[in-house]
Enzyme design. Sequence first.
Site, mmCIF file in Angstrom:
data_model
loop_
_atom_site.group_PDB
_atom_site.id
_atom_site.type_symbol
_atom_site.label_atom_id
_atom_site.label_comp_id
_atom_site.label_asym_id
_atom_site.label_seq_id
_atom_site.Cartn_x
_atom_site.Cartn_y
_atom_site.Cartn_z
ATOM 1 N N LYS A 1 -0.276 7.740 -8.520
ATOM 2 C CA LYS A 1 -1.199 6.651 -8.174
ATOM 3 C C LYS A 1 -0.763 5.343 -8.810
ATOM 4 O O LYS A 1 -0.758 4.286 -8.160
ATOM 5 C CB LYS A 1 -2.621 7.024 -8.611
ATOM 6 C CG LYS A 1 -3.262 8.105 -7.749
ATOM 7 C CD LYS A 1 -4.530 8.657 -8.384
ATOM 8 C CE LYS A 1 -5.109 9.791 -7.531
ATOM 9 N NZ LYS A 1 -6.227 10.497 -8.181
ATOM 10 N N GLN B 1 -10.192 10.494 -12.958
ATOM 11 C CA GLN B 1 -9.497 11.671 -12.427
ATOM 12 C C GLN B 1 -10.284 12.944 -12.723
ATOM 13 O O GLN B 1 -10.661 13.198 -13.860
ATOM 14 C CB GLN B 1 -8.096 11.764 -13.035
ATOM 15 C CG GLN B 1 -7.265 12.895 -12.494
ATOM 16 C CD GLN B 1 -6.909 12.724 -11.024
ATOM 17 O OE1 GLN B 1 -6.533 11.645 -10.583
ATOM 18 N NE2 GLN B 1 -7.058 13.788 -10.270
ATOM 19 N N ASP C 1 -13.299 6.094 -5.099
ATOM 20 C CA ASP C 1 -13.293 7.493 -4.670
ATOM 21 C C ASP C 1 -14.431 7.783 -3.693
ATOM 22 O O ASP C 1 -14.409 8.789 -2.995
ATOM 23 C CB ASP C 1 -13.436 8.428 -5.881
ATOM 24 C CG ASP C 1 -12.144 9.129 -6.240
ATOM 25 O OD1 ASP C 1 -11.236 9.190 -5.378
ATOM 26 O OD2 ASP C 1 -12.031 9.625 -7.371
#
Length: 300
Positions: free
Chosen positions: A54, A98, A121
């Site tokens: 990422k 994460q 997200d």
Amino acid sequence: MTAQVIDGKAFAAKVRDKVAGHVARLKEENGITPGLAVVLVGEDPASQVYVRSKGKQTVEVGMNSFEHKLAADTAEADLLNLIQQLNNDPQVHGILVQLPLPDHLNEDLVINSIAPEKDVDGFHISNVGLLGTGQKSMVPCTPLGCLMMLRDHHGSLSGMDAVVIGRSNIVGKPMAQLLLGDSCTVTIAHSRTKDLADVVRRADIVVAAVGRPEMVPGDWIKDGATVIDVGINRIDAPEKGEGKTRLVGDVHYESAAAVAGAITPVPGGVGPMTIACLLANTVTACCRANGLAEPEGLTA
């Protein structure tokens, strides 16, 4: 019939090119650089790989990348304090924590502490509710990637019969909402659905996100249907040698490809689109924060 292969790796590269173009224009015309902050708690090997990827792709498209790596025993209060700092930082337009988190941390509490407008997200309860009611939201990356590929392949999805196998909050439920938004007739099925094979056989679009290796055989697929395989499962591969494994999806690829009109492979299908859509969501969040037009072709 041999299915057309929907190349997620190539499509993701096109999405990243679009993102890079939008980032360059934001810098040139508005003096703004989108910024993505990724928080990693602990040393889970798979999570470390994802975070590195990422960060690398964020920089490659011209955005600012902010990485925060915390010890596995980080106190919940300290993690929440960091998230609050990122919420208040005008250089940070997207925040991703994460997952999974260590067991002593409350994932729901942590996710819902992220400012909804920076929740790239799309997991915050406010974004879930906005998506479910058809309002503007941050959309989870994997379902957004699936939608982009379906739109690219079919053009209009209006009136198509879609079956989503899987009811997770991360993929199944938001995928169904996105397909409804594009005027599909949508069924959410799962491992306990009665006559699951018959339910799947009527679908023009099958999105498999149930987390069971090769659960969906080719004889469940209608001739000419489009199959989006979200599953990533590692199984034993004795043909490669003792102790070796290989990746497979939730769909039995060879038999499904023999009848489907189009199909995503595993690996190389949905997976690459997830990070590409994370970058797209960060640009979208940046534009919204600054009252600018949203990037065309990168949102739901």
